[in-house]
Design an enzyme around this catalytic site. Structure first.
Site, PDB file in Angstrom:
ATOM      1  N   ARG A   1      23.647  31.392  21.738  1.00  0.00           N
ATOM      2  CA  ARG A   1      24.275  30.041  21.601  1.00  0.00           C
ATOM      3  C   ARG A   1      25.942  30.306  22.144  1.00  0.00           C
ATOM      4  O   ARG A   1      26.286  29.605  22.805  1.00  0.00           O
ATOM      5  CB  ARG A   1      24.295  29.426  20.328  1.00  0.00           C
ATOM      6  N   THR A   2      26.524  31.226  21.145  1.00  0.00           N
ATOM      7  CA  THR A   2      27.803  31.483  21.405  1.00  0.00           C
ATOM      8  C   THR A   2      28.277  32.057  22.819  1.00  0.00           C
ATOM      9  O   THR A   2      29.109  31.255  23.488  1.00  0.00           O
ATOM     10  CB  THR A   2      28.472  32.333  20.305  1.00  0.00           C
TER      11      THR A   2
ATOM     12  N   LYS B   1      29.033  56.042  26.480  1.00  0.00           N
ATOM     13  CA  LYS B   1      29.556  57.222  26.759  1.00  0.00           C
ATOM     14  C   LYS B   1      30.497  57.816  25.616  1.00  0.00           C
ATOM     15  O   LYS B   1      31.298  58.845  25.866  1.00  0.00           O
ATOM     16  CB  LYS B   1      30.265  57.317  28.082  1.00  0.00           C
TER      17      LYS B   1
ATOM     18  N   ARG C   1      32.670  39.100  20.701  1.00  0.00           N
ATOM     19  CA  ARG C   1      32.056  39.252  19.296  1.00  0.00           C
ATOM     20  C   ARG C   1      31.844  40.586  19.117  1.00  0.00           C
ATOM     21  O   ARG C   1      31.164  41.598  20.136  1.00  0.00           O
ATOM     22  CB  ARG C   1      30.599  38.443  19.500  1.00  0.00           C
TER      23      ARG C   1
ATOM     24  N   HIS D   1      33.457  33.246  11.885  1.00  0.00           N
ATOM     25  CA  HIS D   1      32.822  32.773  13.127  1.00  0.00           C
ATOM     26  C   HIS D   1      33.661  31.188  13.262  1.00  0.00           C
ATOM     27  O   HIS D   1      32.969  30.349  13.334  1.00  0.00           O
ATOM     28  CB  HIS D   1      31.585  32.674  13.106  1.00  0.00           C
TER      29      HIS D   1
HETATM   30  N1   CP Z   1      25.371  30.594  15.991  1.00  0.00           N
HETATM   31  C1   CP Z   1      25.547  31.416  16.610  1.00  0.00           C
HETATM   32  O1   CP Z   1      26.370  32.228  16.477  1.00  0.00           O
HETATM   33  O2   CP Z   1      24.354  31.809  17.490  1.00  0.00           O
HETATM   34  P1   CP Z   1      24.411  32.924  18.450  1.00  0.00           P
HETATM   35  O3   CP Z   1      24.140  34.455  17.372  1.00  0.00           O
HETATM   36  O4   CP Z   1      23.072  33.077  19.195  1.00  0.00           O
HETATM   37  O5   CP Z   1      25.424  33.002  19.020  1.00  0.00           O
END
Ligand code: CP
Length: 311
Positions: free
Chosen positions: A62-63, A91, A113, A141
């Site tokens: 999603r993100t 590496k 991320r 998040h």
């Molecule tokens: N909600 C969320 O962060 O989903 P993903 O880990 O799929 O990005």
């Protein structure tokens, strides 16, 4: 404060605490405009000369995709770091050198991320481009929290005086801390943290709440009828050091249609997704189920955030 005079241009967004209430409102209003302007269109051409770099060193659906769609709908070019296995991290290149390299190519924003709490902040100290934290381990998040409050505002009609239950793995869930901080920007909200003792919310999260009344519960059935929103979270297998402990705790809570139908008054059901066993597919057809809409909302919210951060 006049929201039209505010700017988050060039700012790093590392924590939900980085945004004031007025700035959150600015982003949510902008997201609503994006939603309306995008109807029937593929591109708004609001950022045609910009480059959005997405760097996902931990799995994401999603993100990652909502940021990439958001960039495309704004007209920006999206460049993705790709799978970690195909990068020189394999590496032995350090995180610091990786960030220095990515930044050196001149992106207008880096969406990052990765699994180490605090490394989004570290990246922001290294990079000239603004860093948007797309999840740093079990820490935060913030863009999920913006998506969450946008969804709550659309579905409940307000962001003040909302009763929210957050349920599941509150110890490891980064959405839990960021959503708590985001709700605390508003007045009169209450949060009930629903979890077994072992997975309860971290004390440091509660220590940062200034306006929000909060309580803990072990049994969702004891509190569900008092809630406007039940925010379900997954037990985060990947964050357990003891897999036996995970096996013992998984399935602590299961929200199913049969369970929800026992209650006369039902909250809307949200979930940051992905789900595993905690939310059954037979809930999907209920009018209270809002999690897929919540995921779609992430595109508009991230369009608004990218536009504001890139200026
Ligand atoms: N909600 C969320 O962060 O989903 P993903 O880990 O799929 O990005």
């Amino acid at each position: 404060m006049d929201v039209h005079c505010m700017s988050i241009k060039g700012r790093d967004i590392i924590s939900a605490l980085d945004l004031k209430r007025e700035e959150v409102e600015l982003i949510l209003n902008e997201a609503e405009s994006m939603r309306n302007e995008l109807k029937g269109r593929r591109c708004l051409h609001l950022a045609d000369d910009k480059i959005v770099m997405t760097v996902f060193l931990e799995p994401s659906t999603r993100t990652r995709l909502s940021f990439q769609y958001a960039a495309a709908y704004l007209g920006a070019r999206g460049i993705d770091f790709g799978a970690t296995e195909m990068s020189s991290i394999q590496k032995g290149e350090t995180f610091e050198d990786t960030v220095t390299m990515i930044d050196g190519y001149g992106p207008d924003v880096i969406v990052l991320r990765q699994s180490v709490p605090g490394n989004a902040k570290k990246a922001a100290e290294i990079a000239k481009a603004p860093i948007i934290n797309a999840g740093d381990g079990a820490n935060e998040h913030p863009t999920q929290a913006l998506t969450d409050v946008y969804t709550i505002r659309r579905e409940i009609g307000r962001l003040n005086g909302v009763k929210v239950g957050i349920m599941g793995d509150l110890k490891h869930g980064r959405t839990v801390s960021s959503l708590s901080y985001m709700l605390d920007r508003f007045d009169g909200n209450t949060i009930t943290y629903i979890a077994p003792d072992e997975l309860q919310v971290k004390p440091e999260v509660l220590g940062k709440l200034t306006r929000t009344k909060h309580s803990k519960a072990e049994r969702v059935e004891d509190v569900i009828e008092e809630l406007d929103v039940l925010y379900v979270t997954r037990i985060q297998k990947e964050r357990f050091t003891d897999q036996k402990e995970y096996e013992r705790l998984k399935g602590s809570y299961v929200i199913s249609r049969g369970f929800l139908e026992k209650f006369r008054r039902r909250p809307i059901i949200m979930h940051p997704l992905p789900r595993v066993d905690e939310l059954t597919v037979d809930v999907d057809g209920m009018r209270e189920a809002k999690y897929f809409e919540q995921a779609r909302n992430g595109v508009y919210v991230r369009m608004a955030l990218l536009k504001e951060v890139m200026g």
